[in-house]
Write an enzyme that holds these catalytic residues in place. Structure first.
Site, mmCIF file in Angstrom:
data_model
loop_
_atom_site.group_PDB
_atom_site.id
_atom_site.type_symbol
_atom_site.label_atom_id
_atom_site.label_comp_id
_atom_site.label_asym_id
_atom_site.label_seq_id
_atom_site.Cartn_x
_atom_site.Cartn_y
_atom_site.Cartn_z
ATOM 1 N N ARG A 1 35.643 42.772 31.483
ATOM 2 C CA ARG A 1 36.760 42.291 32.291
ATOM 3 C C ARG A 1 37.795 41.548 31.425
ATOM 4 N NH1 ARG A 1 39.724 37.923 33.091
ATOM 5 N NH2 ARG A 1 37.837 36.641 32.871
ATOM 6 N N ASP A 2 37.453 40.376 30.942
ATOM 7 C CA ASP A 2 38.427 39.580 30.171
ATOM 8 C C ASP A 2 38.848 40.371 28.935
ATOM 9 O OD1 ASP A 2 39.884 37.532 28.884
ATOM 10 O OD2 ASP A 2 38.498 35.987 29.529
ATOM 11 N N CYS B 1 44.390 37.031 27.964
ATOM 12 C CA CYS B 1 44.915 37.105 29.324
ATOM 13 C C CYS B 1 46.354 37.587 29.238
ATOM 14 C CB CYS B 1 44.846 35.729 29.989
ATOM 15 S SG CYS B 1 45.646 35.688 31.594
HETATM 16 P P1 HMG Z 1 51.262 38.456 44.968
HETATM 17 O O1 HMG Z 1 52.391 39.357 44.586
HETATM 18 O O2 HMG Z 1 51.543 37.005 45.118
HETATM 19 O O3 HMG Z 1 50.497 38.973 46.239
HETATM 20 O O4 HMG Z 1 50.117 38.644 43.865
HETATM 21 P P2 HMG Z 1 51.008 39.445 47.630
HETATM 22 O O5 HMG Z 1 49.923 39.078 48.600
HETATM 23 O O6 HMG Z 1 52.408 38.959 47.896
HETATM 24 O O7 HMG Z 1 51.049 41.058 47.508
HETATM 25 C C1 HMG Z 1 51.969 41.733 46.678
HETATM 26 C C2 HMG Z 1 51.460 43.131 46.393
HETATM 27 O O8 HMG Z 1 50.207 43.081 45.682
HETATM 28 C C3 HMG Z 1 51.168 43.958 47.638
HETATM 29 O O9 HMG Z 1 51.341 45.330 47.294
HETATM 30 C C4 HMG Z 1 49.696 43.724 47.857
HETATM 31 O O10 HMG Z 1 49.081 44.746 48.585
HETATM 32 C C5 HMG Z 1 49.184 43.719 46.431
HETATM 33 P P3 HMG Z 1 52.715 46.114 47.559
HETATM 34 O O11 HMG Z 1 52.957 45.935 49.025
HETATM 35 O O12 HMG Z 1 53.767 45.444 46.705
HETATM 36 O O13 HMG Z 1 52.406 47.514 47.121
HETATM 37 N N1 HMG Z 1 47.949 42.934 46.276
HETATM 38 C C6 HMG Z 1 46.794 43.421 45.758
HETATM 39 N N2 HMG Z 1 46.467 44.628 45.292
HETATM 40 C C7 HMG Z 1 45.207 44.792 44.830
HETATM 41 N N3 HMG Z 1 44.283 43.808 44.823
HETATM 42 C C8 HMG Z 1 44.584 42.584 45.290
HETATM 43 C C9 HMG Z 1 45.903 42.357 45.786
HETATM 44 N N4 HMG Z 1 46.518 41.276 46.314
HETATM 45 C C10 HMG Z 1 47.767 41.640 46.605
HETATM 46 N N5 HMG Z 1 43.676 41.614 45.266
HETATM 47 C C11 HMG Z 1 47.929 38.490 42.906
HETATM 48 C C12 HMG Z 1 48.950 37.860 43.864
HETATM 49 C C13 HMG Z 1 46.858 37.463 42.616
HETATM 50 C C14 HMG Z 1 47.331 39.705 43.561
HETATM 51 C C15 HMG Z 1 48.669 38.899 41.612
HETATM 52 O O14 HMG Z 1 49.346 37.777 41.135
HETATM 53 C C16 HMG Z 1 47.742 39.431 40.545
HETATM 54 O O15 HMG Z 1 47.138 40.476 40.692
HETATM 55 N N6 HMG Z 1 47.651 38.716 39.402
HETATM 56 C C17 HMG Z 1 46.820 39.134 38.272
HETATM 57 C C18 HMG Z 1 45.957 37.998 37.887
HETATM 58 C C19 HMG Z 1 44.981 38.405 36.796
HETATM 59 O O16 HMG Z 1 44.242 39.366 36.931
HETATM 60 N N7 HMG Z 1 44.988 37.657 35.676
HETATM 61 C C20 HMG Z 1 44.037 37.863 34.631
HETATM 62 C C21 HMG Z 1 42.677 37.368 35.013
HETATM 63 S S1 HMG Z 1 42.520 35.587 34.955
HETATM 64 C C22 HMG Z 1 42.035 35.261 33.330
HETATM 65 O O17 HMG Z 1 41.986 36.155 32.503
HETATM 66 C C23 HMG Z 1 41.600 33.863 32.995
HETATM 67 C C24 HMG Z 1 40.071 33.724 32.894
HETATM 68 O O18 HMG Z 1 39.523 34.579 31.906
HETATM 69 C C25 HMG Z 1 39.728 32.277 32.527
HETATM 70 C C26 HMG Z 1 40.552 31.800 31.339
HETATM 71 O O19 HMG Z 1 40.356 32.273 30.210
HETATM 72 O O20 HMG Z 1 41.399 30.964 31.601
HETATM 73 C C27 HMG Z 1 39.393 34.022 34.231
HETATM 74 MG MG MG Z 2 39.551 34.194 29.791
#
Ligand code: HMG
Ligand code: MG
Length: 302
Positions: free
Chosen positions: A15-16, A240
């Site tokens: 994943r990450d 990320c």
């Molecule tokens: P948003 O735009 O605020 O959401 O995104 P929304 O509810 O307004 O929806 C907008 C669109 O996204 C819509 O589609 C929804 O259907 C779709 P459209 O009508 O435009 O076609 N949507 C989704 N589709 C699939 N799955 C979902 C989903 N939710 C809404 N769950 C959202 C909010 C969180 C979805 C967006 O900001 C996003 O996907 N962000 C990506 C975040 C991410 O994956 N980041 C990387 C992981 S975190 C990380 O790596 C850190 C970690 O390792 C710890 C560390 O190291 O710090 C964990």
């Molecule tokens: Mg991370």
């Protein structure tokens, strides 16, 4: 000193690690990676995330990957779910644990999940409730617990604040993440100390990216506090997309080598783990990010 005798590693490479690859990685390769990690003795694997494919196209094959893996009893398969839409998609694939992910920094919360910290907790609450009711474990990732790419240094009080909010909605355990790998031992210890106000040591894991080469030192600093759950990434994969320039997690191979040297049991076969790392590195067409893996492979071929 409180050093644990046993450590549980959660490999977050699929994943990450793979969420940040520029070239698409086929689902079949991700599935094979999961199989190799479990064969090496990993008992927890973070497989994928159910996020917007527009934001993170690399994870759009979440269903295919989760459906494609052959599960081994006793292995916990976790997935990221930022909201109810993600949770509902994930639940069809029967994860053992879901992960809601928030940040100690407001700016990172906005960039990563498009909402404030307070709004994120409102989104997570029904996800946590639904998961617990369905018998699915719940972890909370806390990003930017020492530093943020947009806000700079993050005070421990902000970590404590987020940990309290996570606890308040029923999250069972949390990850103290150094998203951009800027932490050093005392800062990481302060972030863990702040988390300890809300979660006990058994429910805190360390998640250290290695951008500044401090992740092993930070792991050791966390071990000294009694932390015994850590996330790491085979071959040091990762980063990320919303933390530009941040490199991968500490390599699982490097952590296993450190722990073996300390006489700490992980249940992981380092040789097989090195093979898993060699497999994914070859697929990605670059050398492993693990110093230990590179050293052991050089010894093998000499
Ligand atoms: P948003 O735009 O605020 O959401 O995104 P929304 O509810 O307004 O929806 C907008 C669109 O996204 C819509 O589609 C929804 O259907 C779709 P459209 O009508 O435009 O076609 N949507 C989704 N589709 C699939 N799955 C979902 C989903 N939710 C809404 N769950 C959202 C909010 C969180 C979805 C967006 O900001 C996003 O996907 N962000 C990506 C975040 C991410 O994956 N980041 C990387 C992981 S975190 C990380 O790596 C850190 C970690 O390792 C710890 C560390 O190291 O710090 C964990
Ligand atoms: Mg991370």
């Amino acid at each position: 000193m409180n050093i644990p005798t046993k450590v549980r590693l959660i490999d977050v490479g699929p994943r990450d690690g793979l969420q940040n690859e520029k070239q698409p990685v086929p689902a079949s390769v991700k599935i094979e990676l999961v199989h190799r990690l479990q064969a090496a003795g990993l008992k927890e694997i973070e497989v994928t995330s159910y996020v917007s494919p527009k934001w993170v196209p690399q994870m759009a094959d979440n269903h295919e990957v989760m459906q494609g893996i052959t599960r081994v009893a006793g292995v916990r398969y976790s997935v990221l779910t930022p909201n109810l839409k993600g949770y509902e998609a994930a639940v069809a694939d029967q994860p053992d644990e879901i992960v809601v992910f928030g940040a100690a920094s407001e700016a990172f919360s906005q960039k990563n999940i498009n909402c404030s910290i307070a709004e994120s907790i409102e989104r997570f609450a029904p996800v946590v409730q639904a998961a617990l009711a369905a018998g699915i474990a719940v972890r909370g990732a806390m990003s930017c617990t020492v530093g943020c790419p947009y806000e700079g240094e993050i005070a421990p009080e902000r970590v404590g604040y987020l940990a309290g909010l996570m606890k308040g909605i029923g999250v069972q355990r949390v990850d103290v993440a150094d998203t951009i790998g800027v932490g050093t031992p005392l800062k990481v210890q302060a972030a863990i100390e702040a988390t300890l106000a809300h979660f006990d040591i058994d429910h805190i894991s360390g998640h250290f990216h290695d951008t500044y080469g401090q992740a092993l030192s930070n792991t050791y600093a966390a071990l000294q506090m009694g932390v015994w759950n850590f996330q790491s990434s085979v071959a040091g994969l990762g980063g990320c997309p919303y933390a530009k320039g941040a490199t991968g997690n500490v390599a699982t191979e490097d952590v296993v080598y450190l722990l073996q040297g300390l006489g700490i049991d992980t249940g992981i076969d380092l040789d097989r783990l090195v093979d898993a790392g060699a497999y994914i590195s070859e697929q990605l067409g670059r050398p492993s990010g693990s110093r230990v893996a590179r050293a052991l492979m050089a010894r093998r071929s000499s």
